[in-house]
Design a protein around this motif. Structure first.
Motif, mmCIF file in Angstrom:
data_model
loop_
_atom_site.group_PDB
_atom_site.id
_atom_site.type_symbol
_atom_site.label_atom_id
_atom_site.label_comp_id
_atom_site.label_asym_id
_atom_site.label_seq_id
_atom_site.Cartn_x
_atom_site.Cartn_y
_atom_site.Cartn_z
ATOM 1 N N LEU A 40 -3.064 34.495 -7.111
ATOM 2 C CA LEU A 40 -1.581 34.610 -6.618
ATOM 3 C C LEU A 40 -1.108 36.096 -6.343
ATOM 4 C CD1 LEU A 40 0.137 31.965 -8.861
ATOM 5 C CD2 LEU A 40 -0.931 31.491 -6.725
ATOM 6 N N GLY A 41 -2.009 36.795 -5.778
ATOM 7 C CA GLY A 41 -1.596 38.176 -5.152
ATOM 8 C C GLY A 41 -1.909 39.271 -6.283
ATOM 9 N N SER A 42 -2.042 38.764 -7.275
ATOM 10 C CA SER A 42 -2.278 39.780 -8.586
ATOM 11 C C SER A 42 -3.555 40.610 -8.618
ATOM 12 C CB SER A 42 -2.620 38.883 -9.943
ATOM 13 O OG SER A 42 -2.772 39.859 -11.105
ATOM 14 N N THR A 43 -3.289 41.803 -9.102
ATOM 15 C CA THR A 43 -4.629 42.710 -9.073
ATOM 16 C C THR A 43 -5.229 42.524 -10.357
ATOM 17 O OG1 THR A 43 -3.087 44.595 -9.696
ATOM 18 C CG2 THR A 43 -3.464 44.235 -7.262
ATOM 19 N N ASP A 44 -5.201 41.961 -11.329
ATOM 20 C CA ASP A 44 -5.599 41.743 -12.547
ATOM 21 C C ASP A 44 -6.799 41.045 -12.514
ATOM 22 O OD1 ASP A 44 -3.356 43.377 -13.882
ATOM 23 O OD2 ASP A 44 -2.455 40.909 -14.400
ATOM 24 N N ARG A 45 -7.754 41.536 -13.373
ATOM 25 C CA ARG A 45 -8.763 40.494 -13.470
ATOM 26 C C ARG A 45 -8.527 39.410 -14.436
ATOM 27 N NH1 ARG A 45 -13.202 42.491 -11.341
ATOM 28 N NH2 ARG A 45 -14.776 41.194 -12.757
ATOM 29 N N TYR A 46 -9.257 38.121 -14.144
ATOM 30 C CA TYR A 46 -8.930 37.062 -14.870
ATOM 31 C C TYR A 46 -10.312 36.409 -15.365
ATOM 32 C CZ TYR A 46 -4.166 36.396 -13.056
ATOM 33 O OH TYR A 46 -2.881 36.461 -12.943
ATOM 34 N N GLU A 47 -10.220 35.602 -16.628
ATOM 35 C CA GLU A 47 -11.195 34.726 -16.878
ATOM 36 C C GLU A 47 -10.523 33.153 -16.812
ATOM 37 O OE1 GLU A 47 -12.406 36.025 -20.931
ATOM 38 O OE2 GLU A 47 -13.776 37.204 -20.045
ATOM 39 N N THR A 48 -11.358 32.488 -16.278
ATOM 40 C CA THR A 48 -10.709 31.060 -15.681
ATOM 41 C C THR A 48 -11.619 30.217 -16.521
ATOM 42 O OG1 THR A 48 -9.880 32.172 -13.940
ATOM 43 C CG2 THR A 48 -10.101 30.120 -13.698
ATOM 44 N N SER A 49 -10.943 28.986 -16.671
ATOM 45 C CA SER A 49 -11.804 27.767 -17.046
ATOM 46 C C SER A 49 -11.107 26.602 -16.269
ATOM 47 C CB SER A 49 -11.797 27.344 -18.576
ATOM 48 O OG SER A 49 -10.435 27.339 -18.820
ATOM 49 N N ALA A 50 -11.942 25.481 -15.897
ATOM 50 C CA ALA A 50 -11.184 24.405 -15.172
ATOM 51 C C ALA A 50 -12.004 23.090 -15.592
ATOM 52 C CB ALA A 50 -11.579 24.799 -13.666
ATOM 53 N N LYS A 51 -11.236 22.092 -15.615
ATOM 54 C CA LYS A 51 -11.631 20.887 -16.092
ATOM 55 C C LYS A 51 -10.762 19.878 -15.532
ATOM 56 C CE LYS A 51 -9.504 20.947 -20.612
ATOM 57 N NZ LYS A 51 -9.789 20.824 -22.096
ATOM 58 N N PHE A 52 -11.138 18.575 -15.716
ATOM 59 C CA PHE A 52 -10.494 17.663 -15.370
ATOM 60 C C PHE A 52 -9.706 17.021 -16.659
ATOM 61 C CE2 PHE A 52 -13.271 17.607 -11.548
ATOM 62 C CZ PHE A 52 -12.024 17.539 -10.660
ATOM 63 N N ASN A 53 -8.286 16.717 -16.587
ATOM 64 C CA ASN A 53 -7.610 16.108 -17.628
ATOM 65 C C ASN A 53 -6.814 14.979 -17.001
ATOM 66 O OD1 ASN A 53 -6.133 15.956 -19.759
ATOM 67 N ND2 ASN A 53 -4.920 17.807 -19.836
ATOM 68 N N HIS A 54 -7.765 13.588 -17.301
ATOM 69 C CA HIS A 54 -7.058 12.630 -16.943
ATOM 70 C C HIS A 54 -7.167 12.474 -15.178
ATOM 71 C CE1 HIS A 54 -5.867 11.497 -20.956
ATOM 72 N NE2 HIS A 54 -5.169 12.544 -21.078
ATOM 73 N N SER A 55 -6.051 12.519 -14.689
ATOM 74 C CA SER A 55 -6.122 12.357 -13.240
ATOM 75 C C SER A 55 -5.540 13.709 -12.430
ATOM 76 C CB SER A 55 -4.980 11.187 -12.616
ATOM 77 O OG SER A 55 -3.964 11.504 -13.102
ATOM 78 N N ALA A 56 -6.005 14.711 -13.244
ATOM 79 C CA ALA A 56 -5.664 16.269 -12.851
ATOM 80 C C ALA A 56 -6.578 17.135 -12.855
ATOM 81 C CB ALA A 56 -4.377 16.597 -13.247
ATOM 82 N N LEU A 57 -6.829 18.022 -12.164
ATOM 83 C CA LEU A 57 -7.638 19.239 -12.269
ATOM 84 C C LEU A 57 -6.720 20.331 -12.651
ATOM 85 C CD1 LEU A 57 -10.392 20.950 -11.852
ATOM 86 C CD2 LEU A 57 -9.592 21.573 -9.688
#
Length: 162
Positions: free
Chosen positions: A101-118
């Protein structure tokens, strides 16, 4: 001890005994029933747009099965376009990621499906968090809910592009 030839013969005999016990004189039923497959995860692939007063956000999601997704966001605000791309494994593994979202910070990200949503959890090195939850509306549009540091940041619906 069974030899390979005896084992092969035994397997063939067992097959024919089982087949004939259901009626050797009947012709096999060649008709197959359609089985509805239940997807393991929601497929959010597509191109979507959010129209605001001062610009648009184009979201493109390319999902490969339930394994990974590439999310590209192109935001146009007051004539300035910014782009970001996130290549995510969808197994909950934390990985290095580009800014959100336009930030300049570095991110650590995880992603998974939770029922009917990502559900995507992004954390900066300073401890700030962004949670993005993607689901589909009954019309097939993309609902994007955001939590910033655990607080609701807003919910928007991005219209699916043809």
């Amino acid at each position: 001890m069974l030899t390979r030839q005896r084992l092969s013969t035994l397997t063939t005999v067992v097959f024919w005994v089982c087949a004939c016990s259901t009626g050797c004189t009947q012709q096999p039923n060649r008709r197959t029933e359609a089985v509805a497959a239940t997807p393991e995860c929601l497929d959010v692939s597509g191109k979507y747009v959010i129209q605001g007063e001062d610009g648009q956000v184009h979201i493109s999601i390319l999902q490969e099965r339930c394994d990974r997704a590439i999310i590209r966001r192109d935001s146009g605000y007051l004539g300035k376009i910014t782009s970001e791309e996130h290549v995510l494994k969808l197994d909950g593994t934390v990985q290095e990621d580009s800014p959100w979202l336009g930030s300049t910070d570095r991110y650590e990200t995880s992603a998974k499906f939770n029922h009917s949503a990502l559900q995507i959890e992004a954390r900066t090195s300073t401890g700030r968090t962004l949670t993005m939850i993607y689901s589909l509306t009954p019309e097939g549009d993309l609902r994007e809910d955001a939590l910033i540091n655990g607080r609701p940041g807003g919910s928007v619906v991005a219209k699916r592009q043809k």
